[in-house]
Design a protein around this motif. Structure first.
Motif, PDB file in Angstrom:
ATOM      1  N   SER A  67       0.840  -1.189   0.000  1.00  0.00           N
ATOM      2  CA  SER A  67       0.000   0.000   0.000  1.00  0.00           C
ATOM      3  C   SER A  67       0.878   1.243   0.000  1.00  0.00           C
ATOM      4  CB  SER A  67      -0.919   0.003   1.227  1.00  0.00           C
ATOM      5  OG  SER A  67      -1.651   1.206   1.288  1.00  0.00           O
ATOM      6  N   LEU A  68       0.605   2.176  -0.907  1.00  0.00           N
ATOM      7  CA  LEU A  68       1.439   3.362  -1.065  1.00  0.00           C
ATOM      8  C   LEU A  68       0.903   4.570  -0.305  1.00  0.00           C
ATOM      9  CD1 LEU A  68       2.133   3.041  -4.902  1.00  0.00           C
ATOM     10  CD2 LEU A  68       3.520   2.195  -2.988  1.00  0.00           C
ATOM     11  N   GLY A  69      -0.314   4.472   0.208  1.00  0.00           N
ATOM     12  CA  GLY A  69      -0.849   5.562   1.024  1.00  0.00           C
ATOM     13  C   GLY A  69      -1.450   6.696   0.224  1.00  0.00           C
ATOM     14  N   ALA A  70      -1.330   6.677  -1.083  1.00  0.00           N
ATOM     15  CA  ALA A  70      -1.899   7.710  -1.952  1.00  0.00           C
ATOM     16  C   ALA A  70      -1.935   7.166  -3.367  1.00  0.00           C
ATOM     17  CB  ALA A  70      -1.071   9.001  -1.889  1.00  0.00           C
ATOM     18  N   ASP A  71      -2.700   7.830  -4.236  1.00  0.00           N
ATOM     19  CA  ASP A  71      -2.768   7.405  -5.631  1.00  0.00           C
ATOM     20  C   ASP A  71      -1.533   7.877  -6.396  1.00  0.00           C
ATOM     21  OD1 ASP A  71      -5.125   6.028  -5.526  1.00  0.00           O
ATOM     22  OD2 ASP A  71      -6.362   7.757  -6.050  1.00  0.00           O
ATOM     23  N   TYR A  72      -0.963   6.982  -7.195  1.00  0.00           N
ATOM     24  CA  TYR A  72       0.204   7.311  -8.009  1.00  0.00           C
ATOM     25  C   TYR A  72      -0.038   6.852  -9.439  1.00  0.00           C
ATOM     26  CZ  TYR A  72       2.869   8.280  -3.764  1.00  0.00           C
ATOM     27  OH  TYR A  72       3.312   8.808  -2.577  1.00  0.00           O
ATOM     28  N   LEU A  73       0.490   7.627 -10.378  1.00  0.00           N
ATOM     29  CA  LEU A  73       0.457   7.257 -11.785  1.00  0.00           C
ATOM     30  C   LEU A  73       1.852   6.781 -12.169  1.00  0.00           C
ATOM     31  CD1 LEU A  73      -1.012   7.126 -14.515  1.00  0.00           C
ATOM     32  CD2 LEU A  73      -0.343   9.523 -14.885  1.00  0.00           C
ATOM     33  N   LEU A  74       1.981   5.490 -12.516  1.00  0.00           N
ATOM     34  CA  LEU A  74       3.271   4.874 -12.792  1.00  0.00           C
ATOM     35  C   LEU A  74       3.457   4.654 -14.285  1.00  0.00           C
ATOM     36  CD1 LEU A  74       3.358   2.128  -9.989  1.00  0.00           C
ATOM     37  CD2 LEU A  74       4.112   4.506  -9.859  1.00  0.00           C
ATOM     38  N   GLU A  75       4.671   4.866 -14.723  1.00  0.00           N
ATOM     39  CA  GLU A  75       5.032   4.637 -16.126  1.00  0.00           C
ATOM     40  C   GLU A  75       6.201   3.669 -16.171  1.00  0.00           C
ATOM     41  OE1 GLU A  75       7.470   7.332 -19.135  1.00  0.00           O
ATOM     42  OE2 GLU A  75       5.436   8.091 -18.836  1.00  0.00           O
ATOM     43  N   ALA A  76       6.081   2.640 -16.966  1.00  0.00           N
ATOM     44  CA  ALA A  76       7.132   1.622 -17.042  1.00  0.00           C
ATOM     45  C   ALA A  76       8.424   2.214 -17.591  1.00  0.00           C
ATOM     46  CB  ALA A  76       6.673   0.462 -17.914  1.00  0.00           C
ATOM     47  N   VAL A  77       9.544   1.695 -17.089  1.00  0.00           N
ATOM     48  CA  VAL A  77      10.879   2.136 -17.504  1.00  0.00           C
ATOM     49  C   VAL A  77      11.665   0.913 -17.956  1.00  0.00           C
ATOM     50  CG1 VAL A  77      12.989   3.317 -16.807  1.00  0.00           C
ATOM     51  CG2 VAL A  77      10.809   3.983 -15.786  1.00  0.00           C
ATOM     52  N   ASP A  78      12.301   1.011 -19.105  1.00  0.00           N
ATOM     53  CA  ASP A  78      13.112  -0.093 -19.610  1.00  0.00           C
ATOM     54  C   ASP A  78      14.576   0.105 -19.236  1.00  0.00           C
ATOM     55  OD1 ASP A  78      10.985  -1.386 -20.854  1.00  0.00           O
ATOM     56  OD2 ASP A  78      11.185  -0.148 -22.659  1.00  0.00           O
ATOM     57  N   GLY A  79      15.297  -1.003 -19.164  1.00  0.00           N
ATOM     58  CA  GLY A  79      16.747  -0.908 -19.113  1.00  0.00           C
ATOM     59  C   GLY A  79      17.406  -1.179 -17.791  1.00  0.00           C
ATOM     60  N   HIS A  80      16.630  -1.333 -16.718  1.00  0.00           N
ATOM     61  CA  HIS A  80      17.285  -1.542 -15.429  1.00  0.00           C
ATOM     62  C   HIS A  80      17.224  -2.988 -14.955  1.00  0.00           C
ATOM     63  CE1 HIS A  80      13.227  -1.515 -13.828  1.00  0.00           C
ATOM     64  NE2 HIS A  80      13.050  -0.269 -14.218  1.00  0.00           N
ATOM     65  N   GLY A  81      16.556  -3.844 -15.696  1.00  0.00           N
ATOM     66  CA  GLY A  81      16.564  -5.256 -15.368  1.00  0.00           C
ATOM     67  C   GLY A  81      15.646  -5.654 -14.234  1.00  0.00           C
ATOM     68  N   CYS A  82      14.817  -4.730 -13.752  1.00  0.00           N
ATOM     69  CA  CYS A  82      13.874  -5.026 -12.677  1.00  0.00           C
ATOM     70  C   CYS A  82      12.453  -4.925 -13.228  1.00  0.00           C
ATOM     71  CB  CYS A  82      14.046  -4.038 -11.530  1.00  0.00           C
ATOM     72  SG  CYS A  82      15.720  -3.966 -10.866  1.00  0.00           S
ATOM     73  N   GLN A  83      11.494  -5.371 -12.447  1.00  0.00           N
ATOM     74  CA  GLN A  83      10.108  -5.237 -12.860  1.00  0.00           C
ATOM     75  C   GLN A  83       9.752  -3.752 -12.941  1.00  0.00           C
ATOM     76  OE1 GLN A  83       7.133  -6.236 -10.003  1.00  0.00           O
ATOM     77  NE2 GLN A  83       5.532  -6.590 -11.515  1.00  0.00           N
ATOM     78  N   SER A  84       8.962  -3.389 -13.949  1.00  0.00           N
ATOM     79  CA  SER A  84       8.480  -2.026 -14.083  1.00  0.00           C
ATOM     80  C   SER A  84       7.073  -2.094 -14.645  1.00  0.00           C
ATOM     81  CB  SER A  84       9.399  -1.212 -14.994  1.00  0.00           C
ATOM     82  OG  SER A  84       9.062   0.159 -14.976  1.00  0.00           O
ATOM     83  N   VAL A  85       6.163  -1.226 -14.155  1.00  0.00           N
ATOM     84  CA  VAL A  85       4.766  -1.313 -14.570  1.00  0.00           C
ATOM     85  C   VAL A  85       4.234   0.055 -14.948  1.00  0.00           C
ATOM     86  CG1 VAL A  85       4.311  -3.306 -13.102  1.00  0.00           C
ATOM     87  CG2 VAL A  85       3.899  -1.005 -12.213  1.00  0.00           C
ATOM     88  N   SER A  86       3.214   0.033 -15.775  1.00  0.00           N
ATOM     89  CA  SER A  86       2.380   1.207 -16.018  1.00  0.00           C
ATOM     90  C   SER A  86       1.071   0.962 -15.286  1.00  0.00           C
ATOM     91  CB  SER A  86       2.112   1.395 -17.515  1.00  0.00           C
ATOM     92  OG  SER A  86       3.305   1.665 -18.207  1.00  0.00           O
ATOM     93  N   ALA A  87       0.726   1.836 -14.382  1.00  0.00           N
ATOM     94  CA  ALA A  87      -0.454   1.597 -13.561  1.00  0.00           C
ATOM     95  C   ALA A  87      -0.862   2.890 -12.881  1.00  0.00           C
ATOM     96  CB  ALA A  87      -0.174   0.516 -12.512  1.00  0.00           C
ATOM     97  N   GLN A  88      -2.078   2.867 -12.316  1.00  0.00           N
ATOM     98  CA  GLN A  88      -2.548   3.984 -11.505  1.00  0.00           C
ATOM     99  C   GLN A  88      -3.267   3.407 -10.305  1.00  0.00           C
ATOM    100  OE1 GLN A  88      -4.957   6.877 -13.520  1.00  0.00           O
ATOM    101  NE2 GLN A  88      -5.055   8.266 -11.771  1.00  0.00           N
ATOM    102  N   GLY A  89      -2.956   3.924  -9.130  1.00  0.00           N
ATOM    103  CA  GLY A  89      -3.617   3.429  -7.940  1.00  0.00           C
ATOM    104  C   GLY A  89      -2.787   3.679  -6.700  1.00  0.00           C
ATOM    105  N   ASN A  90      -3.275   3.138  -5.588  1.00  0.00           N
ATOM    106  CA  ASN A  90      -2.603   3.360  -4.309  1.00  0.00           C
ATOM    107  C   ASN A  90      -1.911   2.119  -3.776  1.00  0.00           C
ATOM    108  OD1 ASN A  90      -4.741   1.813  -3.497  1.00  0.00           O
ATOM    109  ND2 ASN A  90      -5.761   3.447  -2.331  1.00  0.00           N
ATOM    110  N   SER A  91      -1.676   1.130  -4.648  1.00  0.00           N
ATOM    111  CA  SER A  91      -0.939  -0.068  -4.236  1.00  0.00           C
ATOM    112  C   SER A  91      -0.237  -0.665  -5.451  1.00  0.00           C
ATOM    113  CB  SER A  91      -1.868  -1.100  -3.599  1.00  0.00           C
ATOM    114  OG  SER A  91      -2.793  -1.596  -4.549  1.00  0.00           O
ATOM    115  N   ILE A  92       0.776  -1.449  -5.163  1.00  0.00           N
ATOM    116  CA  ILE A  92       1.529  -2.115  -6.223  1.00  0.00           C
ATOM    117  C   ILE A  92       1.790  -3.552  -5.788  1.00  0.00           C
ATOM    118  CG2 ILE A  92       2.670  -0.097  -7.219  1.00  0.00           C
ATOM    119  CD1 ILE A  92       5.076  -0.733  -5.444  1.00  0.00           C
TER     120      ILE A  92
END
Length: 540
Positions: A502-527
């Motif tokens: 739980s992130l405690g607030a709404d966030y708009l996430l954009e995926a990022v390539d190139g770092h070798g970790c999981q990355s997502v495009s999403a909107q919400g208050n949890s990941i």
């Protein structure tokens, strides 16, 4: 950004020279061995190499007992070898930081052999000497970190001398002006040779209380710290008179004035005090003391996202102009995969812990072998080399298990480190993690480290930006790194199960390539973060 010093946000690769590579096949690593592995170190994407002590020494504490500040011990090579190391590292864009052990010397140093002869020779006041109490006991209750009293009797002078570590490591007397002046000259010798920085060993141990007052007792509930558990009586005292004295600040300012005459050089102070975070802030305040402080606060036995958050936030609250340097392993503690990895020690967790370290605000010290996910080697009692472990066996097995030679080739008898048996054994499990095996595996811990490092170099938010923690628990940690308009959400899962954070607030996430970790495009208050996983996404 063009005026940002090179060391801010830098990744410093710690080389333990006895164990990186043995070029002359005597079983001990050396400076030519480091030179032969510069291409490998360069491939990691690090900014600098911190080389642990290589100075002339009887090796009672493996180089942290120096008998000549201006010479290389023959087991490591020559001054010409060191000059070649600097030139070839610089040719690859890599800085060189050397260990400076300024609080004490070896008892075989010429200064000490002169000082102990009499009370009226030119070096008589260069070390900490004290008369016995009327009953013959030492002058106070100070203890040595490696066990027993911090005082050793010297019959030539009929006095005790102080040693905060081994009795073969007498403490210099920094109340003596000649000592302070001479030490600055020893440091400048290496600055003139082109070193880019100093890692300052036990730098808060330089001064002692001039009145030699005894330390007060520390309540039992407060007896904790790096290696100082109840099996070591060092933990029984509040160390307010034997180290971290206020006079040390003036010496640090003198040292900084010297460094400022060599633009681009940096000081990295090792701080091990009763309140290390407070001392780190004090030692780096303003622009006139240390550039960075090296913290032991994350070298703990238990992995906890909440503890990491509390530690980093506490330091951030106390720091003004100072800059932190973080590490989760070094040559003094069990390897992080054995401390934090549990019984199964997932390779994915090794990737996540390296990514976590490389995502914190500050510079980073990355100890050789961490990029491979090496675990602690089991060293049998008869194989022990470390005097600390020999003294406290079996409750504390010493530091040999994190100092074993690097495994370069899984099929070689001695793992490609040497053609003869090394000074410490190489476990079979380390051969299974050898560089040659991981080098060709795109999914390896080594290549994940390289990929993350390459991406990190292009991200000012991770190198220089501020940090804001938004979620923590024993098994996970999440924070935001931001620099200018750039923001990244970084989340780390330390458990064997996927977790929703739980992130405690709404966030708009954009995926990022190139770092070798999981990355997502999403909107919400949890990941959702996978088992032992890392999630890094850009915030919009």
């Amino acid at each position: 950004m063009t005026t940002t010093p090179w060391w801010r946000g830098a990744v410093i690769y710690q080389v333990y020279p006895r164990s990186l590579m043995d070029a002359n096949n005597d079983g001990i690593g050396d400076i030519p061995g480091i030179i032969s592995k510069l291409d490998y170190i360069s491939s990691l994407g690090v900014d600098a190499i911190w080389v642990s002590p290589f100075f002339k020494s009887p090796m009672k504490d493996f180089g942290y007992d120096i008998s000549d500040y201006r010479d290389i011990d023959p087991i490591f090579g020559t001054l010409a070898d060191f000059d070649e190391l600097i030139a070839k590292a610089h040719g690859r864009g890599i800085k060189i930081i050397i260990d400076q052990v300024l609080s004490h010397t070896s008892d075989q140093h010429a200064w000490f052999t002169a000082s102990r002869e009499s009370r009226d020779n030119p070096h008589s006041d260069w070390y900490v000497w004290a008369d016995p109490l009327p009953d013959g006991n030492p002058p106070n209750n100070w203890l040595a970190i490696f066990g027993g009293s911090a005082w050793e009797w010297e019959p030539r002078r009929c006095q005790y001398y102080l040693h905060n570590f081994l009795k073969s490591q007498p403490d210099l007397n920094y109340h003596c002006p000649q000592v302070r002046e001479q030490i600055l000259q020893e440091v400048e010798f290496w600055l003139k040779r082109g070193v880019d920085g100093l890692r300052l060993d036990a730098i808060n141990f330089c001064f002692h209380d001039k009145e030699l007052r005894s330390n007060p007792v520390k309540p039992e509930e407060e007896r904790k710290g790096r290696g100082f558990s109840l099996d070591n009586p060092y933990a029984f005292q509040k160390h307010i008179y034997d180290n971290t004295r206020p006079e040390n600040l003036e010496f640090l300012e003198s040292l900084r004035a010297l460094m400022d005459r060599y633009p681009g050089t940096v000081t990295l102070g090792e701080i091990s005090a009763d309140d290390s975070l407070k001392t780190m802030a004090e030692y780096t305040t303003g622009n006139s003391r240390l550039h960075m402080a090296y913290s032991f606060e994350l070298l703990v036995e238990k992995l906890s996202g909440t503890y990491i958050r509390d530690t980093v936030e506490t330091l951030e609250e106390n720091l003004s102009e100072g800059w932190p340097c973080w590490a989760i392993g070094n040559h003094d503690v069990r390897r992080f995969m054995s401390r934090w990895g549990g019984k199964h020690q997932s390779p994915q967790l090794a990737k996540t812990l390296n990514a976590l370290l490389l995502s914190l605000r500050g510079s980073v010290c990355s100890y050789q072998g961490e990029e491979l996910g090496l675990t602690e080697a089991e060293i049998l009692q008869h194989e022990l080399q470390d005097p600390y472990g020999i003294t406290f066996w079996p409750r504390f097995k010493g530091r040999d298990g994190c100092r074993t030679p690097m495994p370069w080739n899984h099929s070689d008898t001695y793992a490609g480190f040497s053609q003869v048996k090394g000074w410490l054994p190489i476990p079979a499990s380390h051969k299974e993690q050898a560089v040659n095996l991981q080098d060709g595996d795109n999914a390896s811990i080594l290549n994940a480290y390289r990929q993350f490092m390459q991406w990190r170099k292009q991200q000012p938010a991770l190198r220089f930006g501020d940090i804001e923690f938004i979620a923590d628990a024993e098994t996970y940690l999440a924070f935001i790194r931001h620099y200018g308009d750039e923001k990244f959400l970084c989340a780390f899962n330390f458990s064997a199960d996927a977790q929703t954070i739980s992130l405690g607030a709404d966030y708009l996430l954009e995926a990022v390539d190139g770092h070798g970790c999981q990355s997502v495009s999403a909107q919400g208050n949890s990941i959702s973060v996978p088992a032992y996983g890392t999630l890094i996404s850009r915030l919009r």
